[in-house]
Design a protein around this motif. Structure first.
Motif, PDB file in Angstrom:
ATOM      1  N   ILE A   1       0.835  -1.078   0.159  1.00 40.31           N
ATOM      2  CA  ILE A   1       0.147  -0.095   0.134  1.00 40.31           C
ATOM      3  C   ILE A   1       0.884   1.193  -0.099  1.00 40.31           C
ATOM      4  O   ILE A   1       1.804   1.397   0.907  1.00 40.31           O
ATOM      5  CB  ILE A   1      -0.930   0.063   1.248  1.00 40.31           C
TER       6      ILE A   1
ATOM      7  N   ASP B   1      -1.920   5.720  -2.179  1.00 35.12           N
ATOM      8  CA  ASP B   1      -3.170   5.164  -1.694  1.00 35.12           C
ATOM      9  C   ASP B   1      -3.855   5.547  -0.647  1.00 35.12           C
ATOM     10  O   ASP B   1      -5.062   5.747  -0.407  1.00 35.12           O
ATOM     11  CB  ASP B   1      -2.930   3.528  -1.511  1.00 35.12           C
ATOM     12  N   ILE B   2      -3.035   5.798   0.473  1.00 37.24           N
ATOM     13  CA  ILE B   2      -3.632   6.207   1.675  1.00 37.24           C
ATOM     14  C   ILE B   2      -2.598   7.571   2.099  1.00 37.24           C
ATOM     15  O   ILE B   2      -1.365   7.177   2.334  1.00 37.24           O
ATOM     16  CB  ILE B   2      -3.671   5.432   2.807  1.00 37.24           C
TER      17      ILE B   2
ATOM     18  N   GLU C   1     -12.602  10.301   0.600  1.00 35.63           N
ATOM     19  CA  GLU C   1     -11.927   9.634  -0.824  1.00 35.63           C
ATOM     20  C   GLU C   1     -11.940  10.586  -2.051  1.00 35.63           C
ATOM     21  O   GLU C   1     -13.031  10.923  -2.334  1.00 35.63           O
ATOM     22  CB  GLU C   1     -13.034   8.391  -1.153  1.00 35.63           C
TER      23      GLU C   1
ATOM     24  N   PRO D   1     -10.944   7.472  -6.809  1.00 31.48           N
ATOM     25  CA  PRO D   1     -11.373   6.286  -6.592  1.00 31.48           C
ATOM     26  C   PRO D   1     -10.263   5.362  -5.853  1.00 31.48           C
ATOM     27  O   PRO D   1      -9.024   5.260  -6.352  1.00 31.48           O
ATOM     28  CB  PRO D   1     -11.537   5.708  -8.028  1.00 31.48           C
ATOM     29  N   ARG D   2     -10.656   4.887  -4.768  1.00 26.20           N
ATOM     30  CA  ARG D   2      -9.551   4.158  -3.933  1.00 26.20           C
ATOM     31  C   ARG D   2      -8.295   4.796  -3.362  1.00 26.20           C
ATOM     32  O   ARG D   2      -7.211   4.366  -3.194  1.00 26.20           O
ATOM     33  CB  ARG D   2      -8.970   3.024  -4.761  1.00 26.20           C
ATOM     34  N   LYS D   3      -8.422   6.277  -3.374  1.00 26.38           N
ATOM     35  CA  LYS D   3      -7.354   7.141  -2.799  1.00 26.38           C
ATOM     36  C   LYS D   3      -8.043   7.966  -1.632  1.00 26.38           C
ATOM     37  O   LYS D   3      -8.889   8.800  -2.011  1.00 26.38           O
ATOM     38  CB  LYS D   3      -6.963   8.072  -4.063  1.00 26.38           C
ATOM     39  N   TYR D   4      -7.363   7.801  -0.458  1.00 29.77           N
ATOM     40  CA  TYR D   4      -7.880   8.223   0.665  1.00 29.77           C
ATOM     41  C   TYR D   4      -6.865   9.302   1.346  1.00 29.77           C
ATOM     42  O   TYR D   4      -5.579   9.046   1.449  1.00 29.77           O
ATOM     43  CB  TYR D   4      -8.305   7.160   1.645  1.00 29.77           C
TER      44      TYR D   4
ATOM     45  N   TYR E   1     -10.529   0.778   3.471  1.00 30.70           N
ATOM     46  CA  TYR E   1      -9.760   0.432   2.431  1.00 30.70           C
ATOM     47  C   TYR E   1      -9.694  -1.022   2.183  1.00 30.70           C
ATOM     48  O   TYR E   1      -9.836  -1.423   0.901  1.00 30.70           O
ATOM     49  CB  TYR E   1      -8.400   0.970   2.747  1.00 30.70           C
ATOM     50  N   LEU E   2      -9.990  -1.747   3.007  1.00 34.31           N
ATOM     51  CA  LEU E   2     -10.149  -3.257   3.110  1.00 34.31           C
ATOM     52  C   LEU E   2     -11.107  -3.894   2.435  1.00 34.31           C
ATOM     53  O   LEU E   2     -12.371  -3.005   2.839  1.00 34.31           O
ATOM     54  CB  LEU E   2      -9.353  -4.078   3.961  1.00 34.31           C
TER      55      LEU E   2
END
Length: 214
Positions: free
Chosen positions: A37, A146-147, A179, A182-185, A213-214
């Motif tokens: 990650i 990603d995070i 968020e 998409p899928r970026k936090y 995230y999971l």
């Protein structure tokens, strides 16, 4: 272009005509890109460093210092192991070798590129985040994290990225996040040296990452 080359180009332009500019970013590009990650930690400023050639990346390759970076290394290791979770006894004592290994996997950058004191002056941080918002946004975009974990810098990073009109969402345990793609936090979290039990901080952050995230 590599992350390092992008950072170098950015910093050459950003630091022009500045007496002091502390470089930061990806501690080790290869380790970061090979991590499960992509983690980015957004800090406030460097404490007390007046050497204009000083580079946070070099400091972290040597393990940083325990007060701040023990918790960052714990958080990194814990997030990368999810959904498995280690008992706190595995983290109660952190060695410099452990910090070196974990910190090589992250991005860490400061919103304010000049040094400050032990206690950040919030007005100076806000002004730096506003004045340098275009530069901060460019640096943020280099890493494609990603995070992103804001260590007491959530409102300032939101403003710099032009996200200040977007309300935070809240996890079931009360941690703010959003968020932004998409899928970026982005997670609004405590500074790693906050006066809170390290175990409370650790599992609170892991719970938040697990939920969103999971």
């Amino acid at each position: 272009m590599s992350i390092f080359d992008q950072e170098k180009q950015l910093f050459e332009n950003w630091s022009a005509n500045r007496v002091e500019f502390v470089k930061d970013g990806a501690v080790d590009e290869s380790s970061y890109l090979n991590s499960p990650i992509f983690l980015c930690f957004v800090m406030k400023e460097i404490n007390g460093k007046k050497d204009e050639s000083w580079d946070l990346r070099d400091f972290l390759r040597k393990g940083g210092r325990a007060q701040t970076w023990d918790n960052i290394s714990r958080w990194t290791h814990g997030i990368h192991k999810l959904p498995l979770e280690d008992k706190w006894s595995q983290y109660s004592s952190i060695s410099n070798e452990f910090r070196i290994k974990q910190l090589r996997k992250i991005v860490a950058f400061n919103l304010k590129k000049s040094s400050g004191s032990h206690t950040t002056k919030i007005n100076e941080l806000n002004n730096a985040s506003s004045d340098d918002r275009e530069w901060i946004k460019r640096q943020f975009q280099i890493y494609n994290a990603d995070i992103t974990i804001c260590c007491g810098t959530g409102s300032q990073l939101k403003m710099a990225l032009g996200l200040d009109q977007i309300d935070w969402e809240v996890t079931s345990r009360g941690v703010n996040y959003l968020e932004y793609a998409p899928r970026k936090y982005i997670i609004d979290f405590s500074h790693p040296a906050a006066r809170t039990k390290c175990s409370f901080l650790h599992y609170s952050l892991l719970d938040a990452v697990r939920e969103i995230y999971l």
